[in-house]
Write a protein that holds these residues in place. Structure first.
Motif, PDB file in Angstrom:
ATOM      1  N   ALA A 299       9.254 -25.369 -64.999  1.00 44.79           N
ATOM      2  CA  ALA A 299       9.808 -24.232 -64.109  1.00 44.79           C
ATOM      3  C   ALA A 299      10.616 -24.911 -63.507  1.00 44.79           C
ATOM      4  O   ALA A 299      12.354 -24.517 -62.940  1.00 44.79           O
ATOM      5  CB  ALA A 299       9.451 -23.542 -62.682  1.00 44.79           C
ATOM      6  N   GLN A 300      10.732 -26.256 -62.554  1.00 51.93           N
ATOM      7  CA  GLN A 300      11.441 -26.980 -62.308  1.00 51.93           C
ATOM      8  C   GLN A 300      12.857 -27.323 -62.687  1.00 51.93           C
ATOM      9  O   GLN A 300      13.732 -27.387 -63.381  1.00 51.93           O
ATOM     10  CB  GLN A 300      11.695 -28.085 -61.952  1.00 51.93           C
TER      11      GLN A 300
ATOM     12  N   GLU B  65      16.931 -30.868 -56.866  1.00 47.55           N
ATOM     13  CA  GLU B  65      17.667 -29.856 -55.823  1.00 47.55           C
ATOM     14  C   GLU B  65      18.363 -29.972 -55.131  1.00 47.55           C
ATOM     15  O   GLU B  65      19.039 -29.274 -54.403  1.00 47.55           O
ATOM     16  CB  GLU B  65      16.335 -28.691 -55.841  1.00 47.55           C
TER      17      GLU B  65
ATOM     18  N   ARG C 128      22.263 -28.730 -64.362  1.00 46.27           N
ATOM     19  CA  ARG C 128      21.808 -30.631 -64.419  1.00 46.27           C
ATOM     20  C   ARG C 128      20.908 -31.497 -64.648  1.00 46.27           C
ATOM     21  O   ARG C 128      20.436 -32.412 -63.839  1.00 46.27           O
ATOM     22  CB  ARG C 128      21.500 -29.815 -62.789  1.00 46.27           C
TER      23      ARG C 128
ATOM     24  N   CYS D 286      13.310 -25.918 -66.894  1.00 41.48           N
ATOM     25  CA  CYS D 286      13.559 -24.822 -66.905  1.00 41.48           C
ATOM     26  C   CYS D 286      14.918 -25.056 -65.830  1.00 41.48           C
ATOM     27  O   CYS D 286      15.808 -24.449 -66.637  1.00 41.48           O
ATOM     28  CB  CYS D 286      13.497 -23.843 -67.171  1.00 41.48           C
ATOM     29  N   SER D 287      15.080 -24.043 -65.047  1.00 42.05           N
ATOM     30  CA  SER D 287      15.818 -23.874 -64.107  1.00 42.05           C
ATOM     31  C   SER D 287      17.500 -25.499 -63.715  1.00 42.05           C
ATOM     32  O   SER D 287      18.103 -24.892 -63.631  1.00 42.05           O
ATOM     33  CB  SER D 287      15.939 -24.141 -61.999  1.00 42.05           C
ATOM     34  N   ALA D 288      17.056 -26.530 -63.899  1.00 42.63           N
ATOM     35  CA  ALA D 288      17.753 -27.479 -64.080  1.00 42.63           C
ATOM     36  C   ALA D 288      18.335 -27.535 -65.079  1.00 42.63           C
ATOM     37  O   ALA D 288      19.452 -27.403 -64.843  1.00 42.63           O
ATOM     38  CB  ALA D 288      17.576 -28.409 -63.741  1.00 42.63           C
TER      39      ALA D 288
ATOM     40  N   LYS E 280      19.213 -25.010 -66.924  1.00 43.18           N
ATOM     41  CA  LYS E 280      20.476 -23.246 -67.081  1.00 43.18           C
ATOM     42  C   LYS E 280      21.574 -23.462 -66.179  1.00 43.18           C
ATOM     43  O   LYS E 280      22.208 -23.180 -66.525  1.00 43.18           O
ATOM     44  CB  LYS E 280      19.382 -22.014 -66.521  1.00 43.18           C
ATOM     45  N   GLN E 281      20.867 -23.961 -65.219  1.00 48.38           N
ATOM     46  CA  GLN E 281      22.267 -24.842 -64.235  1.00 48.38           C
ATOM     47  C   GLN E 281      22.448 -26.340 -64.716  1.00 48.38           C
ATOM     48  O   GLN E 281      23.521 -26.839 -63.881  1.00 48.38           O
ATOM     49  CB  GLN E 281      21.421 -25.008 -62.666  1.00 48.38           C
TER      50      GLN E 281
END
Length: 391
Positions: A320-321, A276, A330, A323-325, A327-328
């Protein structure tokens, strides 16, 4: 063939025995002694060292190590004898109540034809911790390792002449208490069997797929997730069956309401990503009682921290972390680690009805490729290291 070299005696007496001959309270541990080993060996004409090793754990060597214990007589002399079935009382408490544990380590035949066991003291320490949790008797870890070394030495012809093969070593410790009453064991058996084989996963080195569903839990706070006990594995089979039903090869174990990522199948798990804060990071869950302290896991942490090229952490990450990474963009790599599989890349996660595809970089740039090479160079003797014990 069965002798001990001067260098091995020096290693055993000067390094291991002073380090491990006392427990945490500083008192000597009543233990069997490798010097008391009894040998009952097959004649050379009756020995068999060729077998089909295409399937992991289905072929076994000619001999095994057994060591009996009772509360009245203590540890009996260790015995190396022909491989045979065990004879157990029908009320044996290891069968009824799961009072048992095991370990898994490997011996490799190096390019120089010498045999090396990879980081065996970490396995001995973990086995001792599991034994304490199971209320099984303590033992001197260095003495057990020397008994194992002698067994491997006797069975050295079984170690594959291949960079893809190894000799899997399975120490096992069971209660032989002959009663249906649940009690601390007064009788136990420690034994070791050997199995030559090739890599655990027969997928040709391809990425594995994981099924993630929080309705099943591998371990919990205050439980035995940090011990190598059979119940941890037998209890996971139904979830594994369901993973296959959904088209996946293994289970991604989640924990808690926030769906913390813990382990993958029988493997520890690592995420190589940009975190992050924009930092390159290699992360794996911490050893807080949920996670098995894997030897390959520790080796990966030791190697990457020595590189000092990116941040290396032990911390929980949630789905959640992740999946967010993802999508971005990362996420660099996700992979499992373990003695049987060593390093296994993950290519897909099925989570909440969605297929999450893990990006694949060029093979030459993959962290998993680099780590695999560094570990294999140590295991097969191409790189000198104090992580290996010469047999």
């Amino acid at each position: 063939m069965f002798g001990v070299t001067a260098a091995q005696c020096d290693w055993f007496n000067l390094e291991l025995k002073p380090l491990l001959a006392h427990n945490m309270a500083g008192k000597s541990i009543p233990s069997f002694q490798a010097a008391d080993l009894v040998f009952q060996l097959l004649s050379s004409s009756t020995r068999e060292t060729t077998a089909d090793v295409s399937t992991f754990g289905t072929c076994f060597t000619d001999h095994m190590l057994t060591i009996e214990w009772s509360v009245t007589e203590g540890w009996q002399p260790p015995l190396i004898k022909p491989f045979e079935n065990l004879s157990l009382h029908p009320a044996c408490s290891s069968l009824h109540y799961g009072i048992q544990l095991f370990e898994g380590l490997k011996a490799y035949r190096g390019d120089d034809n010498r045999l090396r066991i990879f980081r065996p003291m970490l396995n001995m320490q973990r086995m001792a911790n599991s034994a304490k949790r199971a209320c099984l008797p303590a033992f001197d870890q260095s003495e057990l390792l020397e008994c194992i070394r002698r067994l491997v030495e006797i069975e050295q012809d079984w170690v594959p002449h291949s960079n893809q093969g190894s000799l899997y070593i399975r120490p096992t410790f069971i209660s032989t208490e002959p009663t249906l009453g649940l009690k601390t064991p007064t009788r136990a058996l420690l034994y070791v069997i050997l199995s030559p084989g090739r890599p655990y996963f027969a997928n040709g080195g391809k990425d594995v797929s994981l099924w993630a569903d929080p309705k099943y839990t591998r371990a919990w706070i205050g439980g035995t997730g940090d011990c190598k006990m059979g119940g941890n594995y037998g209890g996971s089979m139904f979830a594994q069956y369901e993973a296959v039903h959904y088209g996946c090869e293994q289970v991604l174990w989640l924990y808690g309401e926030d769906h913390k990522i813990t382990e993958a199948g029988t493997m520890n798990i690592f995420l190589h990503w940009i975190n992050e804060d924009g930092e390159e990071e290699l992360s794996t869950p911490p050893l807080d009682g949920l996670i098995l302290p894997g030897v390959t896991r520790q080796s990966i942490l030791d190697i990457t921290r020595k590189w000092d090229e990116f941040k290396v952490t032990e911390r929980y990450l949630t789905m959640a972390q992740f999946c967010s990474a993802l999508k971005q963009q990362r996420v660099k790599e996700l992979f499992g680690s373990g003695t049987a599989c060593m390093i296994c890349p993950v290519g897909l996660i099925l989570y909440q009805g969605e297929n999450l595809h893990i990006p694949n970089q060029e093979k030459s740039s993959l962290l998993t490729t680099r780590l695999t090479k560094e570990l294999e160079d140590i295991q097969y003797g191409r790189t000198a290291s104090d992580w290996t014990l010469l047999v």
